[in-house]
Design a protein around this motif. Structure first.
Motif, short mmCIF file in Angstrom:
data_model
loop_
_atom_site.label_atom_id
_atom_site.label_comp_id
_atom_site.label_asym_id
_atom_site.label_seq_id
_atom_site.Cartn_x
_atom_site.Cartn_y
_atom_site.Cartn_z
N LEU B 372 1.00 -1.21 -0.10
CA LEU B 372 -0.01 -0.03 -0.06
C LEU B 372 0.73 1.40 0.05
N GLY B 373 2.16 1.14 0.63
CA GLY B 373 2.81 2.20 0.74
C GLY B 373 2.59 3.18 1.97
N CYS B 374 2.13 2.52 2.83
CA CYS B 374 1.68 3.18 4.15
C CYS B 374 2.99 3.06 5.20
N ARG B 375 3.07 3.99 5.92
CA ARG B 375 3.93 3.72 6.98
C ARG B 375 3.77 2.77 7.92
N TYR B 376 4.65 1.87 8.37
CA TYR B 376 4.39 0.77 9.33
C TYR B 376 5.12 0.63 10.48
N LEU B 377 4.72 0.27 11.58
CA LEU B 377 5.18 0.13 12.65
C LEU B 377 5.20 -1.30 13.37
N GLU B 378 5.90 -1.42 14.06
CA GLU B 378 5.73 -3.03 14.92
C GLU B 378 5.97 -2.67 16.23
N ILE B 379 4.86 -2.36 16.95
CA ILE B 379 4.98 -2.14 18.27
C ILE B 379 4.54 -3.37 19.38
N PRO B 380 5.60 -4.20 19.95
CA PRO B 380 5.05 -5.14 20.59
C PRO B 380 4.57 -4.82 21.96
N ILE B 381 3.59 -5.88 22.50
CA ILE B 381 2.98 -5.52 23.59
C ILE B 381 3.33 -6.45 24.71
N HIS B 382 4.22 -7.26 24.74
CA HIS B 382 4.49 -8.30 25.60
C HIS B 382 4.83 -7.60 26.83
N GLU B 383 5.82 -6.62 26.81
CA GLU B 383 6.16 -6.02 27.87
C GLU B 383 5.19 -5.61 28.96
N SER B 384 4.13 -4.84 28.28
CA SER B 384 2.93 -4.42 29.09
C SER B 384 2.36 -5.32 29.38
N ILE B 385 2.02 -6.70 28.78
CA ILE B 385 1.10 -7.58 29.18
C ILE B 385 1.88 -8.08 30.40
N GLU B 386 3.24 -8.27 30.53
CA GLU B 386 3.92 -8.91 31.65
C GLU B 386 3.67 -7.98 32.80
N LEU B 387 3.75 -6.67 32.48
CA LEU B 387 3.69 -5.87 33.56
C LEU B 387 2.14 -5.74 34.21
N THR B 388 1.24 -5.93 33.40
CA THR B 388 -0.04 -6.05 33.86
C THR B 388 -0.32 -7.32 34.85
N VAL B 389 -0.01 -8.44 34.20
CA VAL B 389 0.17 -9.67 34.93
C VAL B 389 0.63 -9.66 36.21
N ARG B 390 1.98 -9.12 36.23
CA ARG B 390 2.75 -8.93 37.46
C ARG B 390 1.93 -8.19 38.50
N GLN B 391 1.36 -7.08 37.79
CA GLN B 391 0.78 -6.07 38.92
C GLN B 391 -0.62 -6.81 39.40
N MET B 392 -1.16 -7.45 38.73
CA MET B 392 -2.37 -8.29 39.22
C MET B 392 -2.11 -9.28 40.21
N GLU B 393 -0.94 -10.07 39.82
CA GLU B 393 -0.66 -11.07 40.66
C GLU B 393 -0.25 -10.75 41.88
N ALA B 394 0.55 -9.37 42.10
CA ALA B 394 0.83 -8.78 43.29
C ALA B 394 -0.22 -8.60 44.15
#
Lengths: 621, 621
Positions: B372-394
């Motif tokens: 398409l010729g669009c700007r493309y980004l890859e922004i991974p989410i695993h760090e945030s998911i891990e943070l959420t899981v960690r905060q919830m478990e804590a």
């Protein structure tokens, strides 16, 4: 003749459940020698069902259960509301013909004396305002008269009924038929003229609205007095919804004597079978009238919300609730309400500080939790906010201070509260009030999210009043800390909203609450043109019902007044609409709640020709 | 007599903008010696305005601009739609009397010959189905007849009009008046009987619906032929919305000759002034009829979506769009559509992998962006998911695998896409399709969020078809990678949804698409009772319109069929309703889009008595 008013709880969309309950009441009533048993409007299907009326199988099911009721009428006369279907005819939409109907049954048969084309009666006046869509689904008596080339008034015939050898003429009304002030057709005097009628019955499915019963008592008393015939109003209890808006039904079934006196009054928000004798209703000088509660105060708001929340939780199967508590008044009131309704052991309070949250509000949240006895957690969000900012910056997507405010709000609700609610097998609440919702002073997927916006039909000053009511009359203890009533309201999303420095929301509630109410709730909706006219004639405060002299104190010039007015009008009719489209369902209290009673389009803001002329003259005299 | 059909674009809620455009067309048309200039229904205010009709100042503004049109009618005859207000009378809701009206003006005056109580005509048939709420706002001719104790048919009088010394009788219709099949009142033959009529005009504000024009040509052709009088249909273009649902208006204004031939056809989705002569319309053997496009195919869906998206972006002032691209078909089609409409430079594509996303789909997303010729980004989410899981478990709030799926979905939309959209000053899209929305196979504040759900009125198979259409006819290149059409559809939120292992959605689209369509779109809505009946008689596939013999292939026992049926029915009428209440606005394509055309309540699922009986017999014969 012993009459019983069956003020039952109706579960919308559950014909089997409703009919089985009704059949049991019929059985009991026969044992108690009830002669005439009155059920509410649409007591078998419920009333607010969206487009479920288009399901043929559902209609057949309502017919099936209606027939069971008719069969159960040995030695008793039943009146009940149900959908009636004429399978040979069409509605205007090409679907099968449906009527919002009143069925009268006795000894296993429908009462029918040839005075009407069907063995049931049809609603004459169908409301198509507020949350009602009657013409969408039902063919009214007015349309039937047109189709039959008859006058509506000729079709308004009473039902003949004989009990214990004595015959009566019953004037049968369905809800709106009793509220004919704005209509050209007047069912009550017409039925009486075609009778005379011995007793009027109004089967209703009428939602609670603040102050509506006060008005009903005036209107129905006057009707009974003018005609000199007693009138019985039977309303259901329960909750019903139209998706976006949830309505409570308060019952408050009432019998009015021929002099207009209130002779019988069932309790609000409770199932109740109330008995009376026709002889008691018809004597000209009856016993003392009963007093009816005023339903315009904060205690009525509280009763409506308590009942509505409790029933909505029950209906959706929720028993565990998470409330995000900021330390402000809205979330404190929400926490207190839920804690009172389902018990503190079932309510989890979570405070989610960022670096902008003061120790003041954190302490207040903690104090609230301890006063209520709820489990309390502090889950900070700065680590997540920093991660988001870092990831965005790494992708060359910088975030301004304002953008970061929304990032915080979304992080709290969509990341923390949603996960916490899932973990405990429950849901999280939306604590937004009506002032915020009106102009979109809340973040989508942030504080404008949750399973229910229980306070979203209350203006900010009503939230405070409810808070006081909870402390004084419900908990009889200061569960909501006193500081919550004096603290400046603030979102605490940036350094500009520092409560300790007295900085907070951009809303001046003593004025804006009333301005927004005029935009939203007035029957003749106020617009900038009206406001500017009032400003020019110095009558803004009088027209809005706010404190006198407020305008002069807030705005030093006409330009200031206009800037403020246009700012909020643009938000109310603009971005706030986009947000409300995705907002949680609102529990209705007022005469106009957001959602299905406030239909709106996402269109550009508009200022009329007259408004622009007035503005021009005022700014460039 | 030269006639001009002004197929203009109308901006809902902007009387000034619409009137100024109309005044300019009047000026031009006079220069071009047009005798009769026809504007659409409600051309001054627009039509889908929610409850804006309750604003008195807005009504006065519509009157003001209507008067300007009347004044501009020197030496030309204008017909236009506007709201008409009778300030002395009330609507049934107690507000001022409003009519959906047709104004005919000539030489500065409204045409009025005493045959009608007002100097304008009133809509007779008011739709109260689909997205229409006419009775909520407007007093119909049927109610006026009732009020005046007259027959509707006696009020259906043509308008007398003289041009260049020759006099005509005009049969004036507003939209639904031409669609009288399901009504007892038939405006066209009645007007002709009260005339005879020389020319019918139908001013409409009629939204695009897949296949509707095909039906209109059949109905209107037949009408013209049966009466033997030409009929002109004038429709507007543009978009209008009711909050939850956005409608496109395709114009397609048409002139039908007295033999029913299509003599003139304006282009879809374009402003156009089309000219004809009355003499050309009235001759019995006219020139060759023009061909009209079939509007039931994927090209019509594409045209509707392209136009609707483009106009909605324009109206909301959005020029930058973020699309979350998973590597699947829905987001690929969304990306291609937006890229085509606003240019690839204005579309940012973001892939947000978690540990469950395959390299397969990441590669597909990348390939799409590059095509398409669009700007493309890859922004991974695993760090945030891990943070959420960690905060919830804590906090002792453990998250199950299913809960973590939703955490991922919300993290993508509410954290990443919302922030990215804010950063570029734009909005992010919701790529959900109608199959998902029907049963809530999407996460609230996750993939069920965004500023617009442009594909949410397309079943999954229509999304594929649109993808093929984009590649073959719009881009004429394989911009959507070929693998996207063969890859198993999957949310990739857990190891159970591994596309490389051929694992994906729990939906069997060749069956469920059609099952859900029967739940949602059939005029007589299908329910489990209907389905089970069809199953027993072996006619499911025929009734649903899906591939033959599918049921036997998918379900080995009646119990399997029933379990599947009840599972989706419960979701469709249960949790999916709760999700749709907070879903983004949907762009309507079909005869029934979610939102305002599919009103629904959040109630418990229901199975009818007959259904339960059938099921019992089938499972325990």
């Amino acid at each position: 003749m012993k009459i019983s008013l069956a003020q039952i709880e109706i579960i919308a969309g559950q014909p089997k459940v409703n009919a089985k309950k009704m059949l049991e009441i019929v059985r009991q009533s026969r044992l108690e020698a009830v002669d005439l048993l009155l059920f509410p409007e649409m007591s078998i299907p419920g009333y607010l069902l969206g487009d479920t009326w288009e399901q043929t199988a559902f209609l057949r099911d309502c017919e099936y259960w209606g027939q069971k009721l008719v069969e159960a009428s040995e030695n008793i006369c039943l009146l009940f509301g149900n959908v009636a279907i004429d399978w040979r005819k069409k509605n205007d939409d090409g679907r099968v013909r449906k009527y919002n109907a009143l069925f009268a049954a006795q000894n296993g048969r429908l009462l029918s004396d040839g005075s009407f084309p069907y063995p049931f009666r049809i609603k004459t006046l169908q409301p198509n305002y507020r949350e009602f869509d009657d013409d969408r689904h039902f063919f009214s008596l007015r349309k039937l008269a047109e189709e039959m080339s008859l006058k509506v008034n000729d079709l308004l015939q009473p039902v003949s009924l004989c009990i214990n050898g004595k015959c009566f003429k019953l004037g049968c009304l369905l809800c709106e038929d009793g509220w004919s002030d704005d209509y050209g057709i007047k069912p009550i005097p017409t039925l009486h003229k075609n009778g005379p009628v011995d007793l009027f019955v109004n089967l209703s499915c009428s939602p609670f609205t603040l102050g509506k019963n006060n008005k009903r008592h005036r209107v129905f008393s006057r009707m009974a007095r003018e005609i000199g015939v007693p009138l019985i109003y039977v309303n259901n209890v329960g909750i019903q919804n139209n998706g976006k808006t949830i309505y409570t039904f308060d019952g408050c079934s009432t019998a009015y004597g021929p002099g207009g006196e209130t002779l019988l009054h069932c309790r609000p928000f409770e199932e109740q079978l109330c008995h009376t004798m026709l002889s008691e209703l018809t004597q000209i000088s009856p016993a003392l009238p009963v007093t009816v509660p005023n339903d315009n105060g904060i205690d009525s708001i509280y009763s409506c919300l308590r009942f509505g929340i409790e029933r909505f939780l029950r209906q959706t199967g929720l028993s565990k609730i998470v409330v995000g508590v900021s330390g402000g008044i809205d979330s404190a009131v929400a926490a207190a309400m839920y804690s009172h309704i389902i018990g503190p052991q079932n309510v989890l309070l979570i405070n989610m500080p960022s670096r902008f949250n003061s120790q003041t509000t954190i302490n207040l949240a903690q104090k609230l939790a301890s006063n209520l006895g709820c489990r309390y957690l502090e889950i900070p969000i700065h680590e997540s906010i920093e991660l988001t900012v870092r990831q965005m910056e790494a992708a060359s997507l910088p975030l301004s201070s304002f953008m970061k405010e929304n990032v915080q709000a979304r992080d709290r609700s969509s990341r923390i509260l949603a996960a916490a609610a899932a973990s405990i097998g429950g849901a999280f609440t939306c604590n937004a009030n009506k002032s915020e919702l009106t102009i979109g002073y809340c973040t989508l997927y942030g504080d404008e999210s949750g399973f229910l916006a229980a306070l979203a039909d209350l203006w900010k000053h009503q939230v405070y009043a409810l808070g006081h009511h909870l402390n004084q009359h419900v908990f009889t203890a200061e569960v909501i800390p006193a500081e919550n009533f004096t603290l400046i309201p603030s979102a605490e999303l940036s350094a500009d909203q520092d409560v300790d420095a007295g900085k907070g929301d951009p809303l001046i509630y003593p004025y804006h609450d009333y301005l927004f109410r005029a935009f939203v709730e007035r029957w003749q909706r106020a617009t900038p043109e009206d406001l500017l006219g009032w400003y020019i004639e110095g009558s803004v405060e009088k027209n809005l019902g706010c404190e006198p002299d407020l305008i002069g104190e807030i705005f030093s010039t006409p330009a200031d007044f206009i800037e403020d007015l246009e700012h909020w009008w643009k938000l109310y009719t603009g971005m706030a609409v986009a947000k409300r489209i995705q907002a949680p369902p609102v529990l209705a209290v007022s005469r106009r709640a957001f959602g299905f009673d406030h239909r709106e389009a996402q269109n550009p803001a508009y200022f009329t020709h007259s408004y622009l002329n007035m503005k021009e003259k005022l700014l460039n005299p």
